[in-house]
Design a protein around this motif. Structure first.
Motif, short mmCIF file in Angstrom:
data_model
loop_
_atom_site.label_atom_id
_atom_site.label_comp_id
_atom_site.label_asym_id
_atom_site.label_seq_id
_atom_site.Cartn_x
_atom_site.Cartn_y
_atom_site.Cartn_z
N MET A 1 35.38 39.27 45.86
CA MET A 1 35.67 39.40 44.44
C MET A 1 35.76 38.04 43.75
N ILE A 2 36.16 37.01 44.47
CA ILE A 2 36.16 35.67 43.89
C ILE A 2 34.74 35.30 43.46
N ILE A 3 33.77 35.61 44.33
CA ILE A 3 32.37 35.30 44.00
C ILE A 3 31.88 36.21 42.88
N ILE B 1 31.18 37.94 35.93
CA ILE B 1 32.06 37.93 34.76
C ILE B 1 32.01 36.59 34.04
N ASP B 2 32.27 35.50 34.78
CA ASP B 2 32.35 34.19 34.13
C ASP B 2 30.98 33.65 33.73
N CYS C 1 29.50 39.71 32.22
CA CYS C 1 29.65 41.16 32.39
C CYS C 1 31.10 41.55 32.15
N THR C 2 31.31 42.82 31.90
CA THR C 2 32.64 43.31 31.55
C THR C 2 33.57 43.28 32.75
N ALA C 3 34.72 42.66 32.60
CA ALA C 3 35.67 42.56 33.71
C ALA C 3 36.17 43.93 34.13
N ASP C 4 36.38 44.82 33.16
CA ASP C 4 36.95 46.13 33.47
C ASP C 4 36.03 46.96 34.36
N ALA C 5 34.73 46.67 34.33
CA ALA C 5 33.77 47.47 35.10
C ALA C 5 33.40 46.83 36.44
N GLU C 6 33.95 45.66 36.74
CA GLU C 6 33.49 44.96 37.94
C GLU C 6 33.94 45.67 39.22
N ALA D 1 25.39 38.13 44.98
CA ALA D 1 25.74 36.98 44.15
C ALA D 1 25.91 35.74 45.01
N ILE D 2 25.42 34.62 44.50
CA ILE D 2 25.55 33.32 45.16
C ILE D 2 26.19 32.35 44.17
N MET D 3 27.16 31.59 44.63
CA MET D 3 27.76 30.58 43.77
C MET D 3 26.69 29.57 43.33
#
Length: 225
Positions: free
Chosen positions: A41-43, A49-50, A54-59, A128-130
């Protein structure tokens, strides 16, 4: 871009329906996430989100509790740093109409939560990749890791689907997963998935999720005996 990292991978089994999953926070909010899930979830928060807004509520969604995650760690420092993630959602999947039709129609009263009419498939999502670790082929590595695991764990995938069916939500006789894999690919990585053996299903069309255009792509795995 950082120098080529030294990497390790950890798997997070499905946390289960009783897990209280939350977005990681820097404040003192309680966090009971499993460790690897929290790193995932950090990634996801950093990228979706950041970065992509994208919407935080839907993550965190209803699939997280029943899905597997793989997290890539950079082991170059004393403390491993999470740098990449992928999620594998077992069957059943949500009806495609939930993505392509207006919300009022797709979520109308009586509309099914899951698609039980098509062949069961797993879905790879939340890849997702940082940012500083892009360019090393880590997205491809994560996809190959998840597919390799799935090919050898069909029984676990079938059991996960059976748990949903046991809630009384399947109107049909449950069939075994036969290796079909779905990705909802952002169009800018459609080529990467094509290089991994996925073919775009044009009948699914194109649609926007959180303002980002997506396509549906399929591949069939050869399952281990």
């Amino acid at each position: 871009m950082v120098p080529k990292p030294t990497l390790s991978t950890s798997i997070q089994p499905p946390p289960g329906p009783s897990a209280k999953l939350v977005l990681p926070s820097r404040d003192t909010s309680p966090n009971t996430n499993p460790t690897v899930f929290n790193d995932a979830m950090i990634i996801r928060k950093a990228v979706f989100i950041d970065e992509q807004h994208c919407t935080a509520d839907a993550e965190i969604d209803s699939d997280d509790a029943r899905s597997w995650h793989w997290v890539l760690y950079d082991d170059s420092a004393a403390t491993p740093t999470p740098v990449g993630v992928i999620r594998l959602v077992p069957p059943p999947q949500a009806p495609h109409a939930r993505l392509t039709e207006p919300p009022a129609a797709a979520g109308a009263q009586g509309a099914p939560e899951y698609d039980w009419t098509h062949e069961p498939c797993i879905k790879l999502t939340r890849v997702a990749i940082m940012p500083s670790f892009r360019g090393f082929g880590l997205g491809r590595r994560l996809v190959e890791t998840a597919l390799g695991w799935a090919a050898g764990h069909a029984a676990e995938i079938d059991e996960a689907a059976a748990q949903i069916a046991a809630r009384g939500e399947s109107p049909v006789t449950l069939t075994q997963w036969r290796g079909l894999v779905l990705v909802h690919a952002q169009v800018d990585v459609e080529g990467m998935y094509a290089g991994l053996g996925f073919a775009t299903d044009h009948s699914l069309g194109r649609w926007n999720e959180e303002g980002i255009e997506h396509v549906g792509m399929f591949r069939r795995l050869v399952l281990d005996e």
